[in-house]
Design a protein around this motif. Structure first.
Motif, PDB file in Angstrom:
ATOM      1  N   ALA A   1       0.835  -1.209   0.000  1.00 63.70           N
ATOM      2  CA  ALA A   1       0.000   0.000   0.000  1.00 63.70           C
ATOM      3  C   ALA A   1       0.867   1.255   0.000  1.00 63.70           C
ATOM      4  O   ALA A   1       0.576   2.217  -0.721  1.00 63.70           O
ATOM      5  CB  ALA A   1      -0.936  -0.002   1.213  1.00 63.70           C
ATOM      6  N   MET A   2       1.937   1.258   0.787  1.00 63.10           N
ATOM      7  CA  MET A   2       2.819   2.438   0.838  1.00 63.10           C
ATOM      8  C   MET A   2       3.529   2.638  -0.498  1.00 63.10           C
ATOM      9  O   MET A   2       3.654   3.765  -0.976  1.00 63.10           O
ATOM     10  CB  MET A   2       3.843   2.285   1.974  1.00 63.10           C
ATOM     11  N   ARG A   3       3.974   1.546  -1.125  1.00 67.36           N
ATOM     12  CA  ARG A   3       4.628   1.669  -2.429  1.00 67.36           C
ATOM     13  C   ARG A   3       3.635   2.169  -3.476  1.00 67.36           C
ATOM     14  O   ARG A   3       3.985   2.960  -4.351  1.00 67.36           O
ATOM     15  CB  ARG A   3       5.251   0.341  -2.828  1.00 67.36           C
ATOM     16  N   SER A   4       2.403   1.725  -3.388  1.00 74.54           N
ATOM     17  CA  SER A   4       1.369   2.192  -4.311  1.00 74.54           C
ATOM     18  C   SER A   4       1.121   3.686  -4.128  1.00 74.54           C
ATOM     19  O   SER A   4       0.954   4.420  -5.110  1.00 74.54           O
ATOM     20  CB  SER A   4       0.083   1.397  -4.081  1.00 74.54           C
ATOM     21  N   LEU A   5       1.115   4.137  -2.883  1.00 76.57           N
ATOM     22  CA  LEU A   5       0.944   5.569  -2.598  1.00 76.57           C
ATOM     23  C   LEU A   5       2.086   6.372  -3.223  1.00 76.57           C
ATOM     24  O   LEU A   5       1.855   7.387  -3.894  1.00 76.57           O
ATOM     25  CB  LEU A   5       0.900   5.800  -1.089  1.00 76.57           C
ATOM     26  N   ILE A   6       3.323   5.908  -3.054  1.00 76.02           N
ATOM     27  CA  ILE A   6       4.483   6.603  -3.623  1.00 76.02           C
ATOM     28  C   ILE A   6       4.396   6.595  -5.145  1.00 76.02           C
ATOM     29  O   ILE A   6       4.665   7.609  -5.797  1.00 76.02           O
ATOM     30  CB  ILE A   6       5.796   5.970  -3.132  1.00 76.02           C
ATOM     31  N   GLN A   7       3.996   5.482  -5.716  1.00 76.69           N
ATOM     32  CA  GLN A   7       3.842   5.386  -7.163  1.00 76.69           C
ATOM     33  C   GLN A   7       2.833   6.426  -7.659  1.00 76.69           C
ATOM     34  O   GLN A   7       3.073   7.123  -8.646  1.00 76.69           O
ATOM     35  CB  GLN A   7       3.399   3.976  -7.545  1.00 76.69           C
TER      36      GLN A   7
ATOM     37  N   PRO B   1      21.210   9.595 -14.890  1.00 74.75           N
ATOM     38  CA  PRO B   1      19.943   8.847 -14.873  1.00 74.75           C
ATOM     39  C   PRO B   1      19.975   7.752 -13.809  1.00 74.75           C
ATOM     40  O   PRO B   1      21.016   7.129 -13.584  1.00 74.75           O
ATOM     41  CB  PRO B   1      19.867   8.254 -16.278  1.00 74.75           C
ATOM     42  N   LEU B   2      18.851   7.545 -13.143  1.00 73.93           N
ATOM     43  CA  LEU B   2      18.704   6.510 -12.123  1.00 73.93           C
ATOM     44  C   LEU B   2      17.444   5.714 -12.409  1.00 73.93           C
ATOM     45  O   LEU B   2      16.476   6.251 -12.959  1.00 73.93           O
ATOM     46  CB  LEU B   2      18.538   7.127 -10.731  1.00 73.93           C
ATOM     47  N   TYR B   3      17.467   4.454 -12.010  1.00 75.96           N
ATOM     48  CA  TYR B   3      16.234   3.677 -11.940  1.00 75.96           C
ATOM     49  C   TYR B   3      16.167   3.147 -10.521  1.00 75.96           C
ATOM     50  O   TYR B   3      17.088   2.463 -10.046  1.00 75.96           O
ATOM     51  CB  TYR B   3      16.204   2.510 -12.935  1.00 75.96           C
ATOM     52  N   ILE B   4      15.079   3.476  -9.828  1.00 72.79           N
ATOM     53  CA  ILE B   4      14.902   3.077  -8.435  1.00 72.79           C
ATOM     54  C   ILE B   4      13.674   2.174  -8.340  1.00 72.79           C
ATOM     55  O   ILE B   4      12.544   2.642  -8.525  1.00 72.79           O
ATOM     56  CB  ILE B   4      14.746   4.310  -7.528  1.00 72.79           C
ATOM     57  N   PRO B   5      13.891   0.894  -8.081  1.00 67.21           N
ATOM     58  CA  PRO B   5      12.744  -0.013  -7.904  1.00 67.21           C
ATOM     59  C   PRO B   5      12.004   0.328  -6.609  1.00 67.21           C
ATOM     60  O   PRO B   5      12.626   0.692  -5.611  1.00 67.21           O
ATOM     61  CB  PRO B   5      13.385  -1.394  -7.794  1.00 67.21           C
ATOM     62  N   PHE B   6      10.700   0.220  -6.621  1.00 64.09           N
ATOM     63  CA  PHE B   6       9.933   0.476  -5.403  1.00 64.09           C
ATOM     64  C   PHE B   6      10.347  -0.480  -4.279  1.00 64.09           C
ATOM     65  O   PHE B   6      10.330  -0.110  -3.115  1.00 64.09           O
ATOM     66  CB  PHE B   6       8.429   0.407  -5.670  1.00 64.09           C
TER      67      PHE B   6
ATOM     68  N   VAL C   1       7.398   6.917 -14.325  1.00 66.95           N
ATOM     69  CA  VAL C   1       6.953   5.997 -13.282  1.00 66.95           C
ATOM     70  C   VAL C   1       6.397   4.745 -13.945  1.00 66.95           C
ATOM     71  O   VAL C   1       5.559   4.820 -14.840  1.00 66.95           O
ATOM     72  CB  VAL C   1       5.879   6.658 -12.389  1.00 66.95           C
ATOM     73  N   GLU C   2       6.916   3.612 -13.487  1.00 74.18           N
ATOM     74  CA  GLU C   2       6.468   2.318 -14.000  1.00 74.18           C
ATOM     75  C   GLU C   2       5.850   1.517 -12.863  1.00 74.18           C
ATOM     76  O   GLU C   2       5.823   1.963 -11.721  1.00 74.18           O
ATOM     77  CB  GLU C   2       7.651   1.565 -14.621  1.00 74.18           C
ATOM     78  N   GLU C   3       5.396   0.329 -13.168  1.00 73.72           N
ATOM     79  CA  GLU C   3       4.752  -0.528 -12.175  1.00 73.72           C
ATOM     80  C   GLU C   3       5.690  -0.898 -11.025  1.00 73.72           C
ATOM     81  O   GLU C   3       5.293  -0.906  -9.867  1.00 73.72           O
ATOM     82  CB  GLU C   3       4.238  -1.807 -12.849  1.00 73.72           C
ATOM     83  N   ASP C   4       6.952  -1.198 -11.353  1.00 68.04           N
ATOM     84  CA  ASP C   4       7.882  -1.698 -10.341  1.00 68.04           C
ATOM     85  C   ASP C   4       8.907  -0.689  -9.844  1.00 68.04           C
ATOM     86  O   ASP C   4       9.705  -1.007  -8.962  1.00 68.04           O
ATOM     87  CB  ASP C   4       8.626  -2.929 -10.878  1.00 68.04           C
ATOM     88  N   GLY C   5       8.922   0.517 -10.414  1.00 65.43           N
ATOM     89  CA  GLY C   5       9.902   1.512  -9.998  1.00 65.43           C
ATOM     90  C   GLY C   5       9.784   2.768 -10.844  1.00 65.43           C
ATOM     91  O   GLY C   5       8.828   2.931 -11.595  1.00 65.43           O
ATOM     92  N   PHE C   6      10.784   3.630 -10.718  1.00 68.04           N
ATOM     93  CA  PHE C   6      10.748   4.865 -11.496  1.00 68.04           C
ATOM     94  C   PHE C   6      12.139   5.256 -11.972  1.00 68.04           C
ATOM     95  O   PHE C   6      13.152   4.944 -11.349  1.00 68.04           O
ATOM     96  CB  PHE C   6      10.111   6.006 -10.695  1.00 68.04           C
ATOM     97  N   HIS C   7      12.144   5.921 -13.120  1.00 68.26           N
ATOM     98  CA  HIS C   7      13.353   6.477 -13.716  1.00 68.26           C
ATOM     99  C   HIS C   7      13.338   7.973 -13.432  1.00 68.26           C
ATOM    100  O   HIS C   7      12.285   8.610 -13.501  1.00 68.26           O
ATOM    101  CB  HIS C   7      13.360   6.292 -15.239  1.00 68.26           C
ATOM    102  N   VAL C   8      14.500   8.534 -13.152  1.00 64.55           N
ATOM    103  CA  VAL C   8      14.619   9.970 -12.986  1.00 64.55           C
ATOM    104  C   VAL C   8      16.071  10.357 -13.245  1.00 64.55           C
ATOM    105  O   VAL C   8      16.993   9.586 -12.966  1.00 64.55           O
ATOM    106  CB  VAL C   8      14.161  10.440 -11.579  1.00 64.55           C
ATOM    107  N   THR C   9      16.268  11.517 -13.814  1.00 64.03           N
ATOM    108  CA  THR C   9      17.614  12.064 -13.976  1.00 64.03           C
ATOM    109  C   THR C   9      17.769  13.166 -12.954  1.00 64.03           C
ATOM    110  O   THR C   9      16.936  14.077 -12.875  1.00 64.03           O
ATOM    111  CB  THR C   9      17.826  12.621 -15.410  1.00 64.03           C
ATOM    112  N   LEU C  10      18.835  13.065 -12.143  1.00 60.99           N
ATOM    113  CA  LEU C  10      19.110  14.053 -11.101  1.00 60.99           C
ATOM    114  C   LEU C  10      20.493  14.643 -11.309  1.00 60.99           C
ATOM    115  O   LEU C  10      21.343  14.058 -11.984  1.00 60.99           O
ATOM    116  CB  LEU C  10      19.013  13.417  -9.707  1.00 60.99           C
ATOM    117  N   ASN C  11      20.708  15.795 -10.709  1.00 57.23           N
ATOM    118  CA  ASN C  11      21.949  16.529 -10.856  1.00 57.23           C
ATOM    119  C   ASN C  11      22.865  16.249  -9.668  1.00 57.23           C
ATOM    120  O   ASN C  11      22.517  16.557  -8.532  1.00 57.23           O
ATOM    121  CB  ASN C  11      21.625  18.024 -10.953  1.00 57.23           C
TER     122      ASN C  11
END
Length: 163
Positions: free
Chosen positions: A14-20, A92-97, A75-85
């Motif tokens: 539930a918490m991961r779904s909220l973050i997603q 670029p990063l991919y962080i699985p939930f 944002v994907e089902e199992d995680g998210f991609h983001v580019t940070l400075n």
């Protein structure tokens, strides 16, 4: 059928779904107002993707900040991609939930902490002691308010905030 209800697993999902959902809204509409996120994740997770120099610098976990500058949030089902400075170097990063350890939005005093699987090995007394410390996120937010929070996305180590 199981002999008990796995509340811990249900709560984590539930918490991961909220973050997603929150991240998807940010991907669609941007960060509203003063909202920003401190996201701590396990860099050893097999599905986490980050530059080798970041893995070397943060061999177990790292905290990233999504605030003024971030790009390519997907944002994907199992995680998210983001580019940070990181020091004027976009990465670029991919962080699985499943790799998340904490998610904090200090602008509204909101935070989630994901317990590690080792929590299953604790006895009832240890669990009660841990539950007494449930306001660890509030303590972190208080410390962050006392210091100048980062003005752009950068890595922040939470080790100095741990007891």
């Amino acid at each position: 059928m199981s002999s008990s209800i796995d509340y811990g697993n249900l709560m984590h999902r539930a918490m991961r779904s909220l973050i997603q959902e929150v991240l998807q809204d940010v991907a669609d509409n941007g960060l509203p107002g003063a909202h920003h996120f401190f996201i701590t994740f396990d860099t050893t997770h097999p599905d986490a993707v980050l530059a080798q120099w970041l893995k070397d610098r943060y061999p177990e976990e790292m905290t990233v900040v999504m605030q003024h500058w971030y790009d390519n949030l997907l944002v994907e089902e199992d995680g998210f991609h983001v580019t940070l400075n990181f020091g004027d170097q976009p990465e670029p990063l991919y962080i699985p939930f499943d790799a998340l350890r904490t998610f904090v939005d200090p602008s509204v005093e909101f935070g989630l902490r994901f317990e590690s699987p080792e929590m299953d090995d604790l006895d009832d007394e240890d669990l009660e002691d841990d539950l007494v410390e449930q306001d660890e996120t509030a303590a972190l937010e208080e410390i962050l308010e006392e210091t100048d929070a980062p003005k752009e996305a950068e890595v922040v180590s939470l080790d100095s905030f741990r007891k």
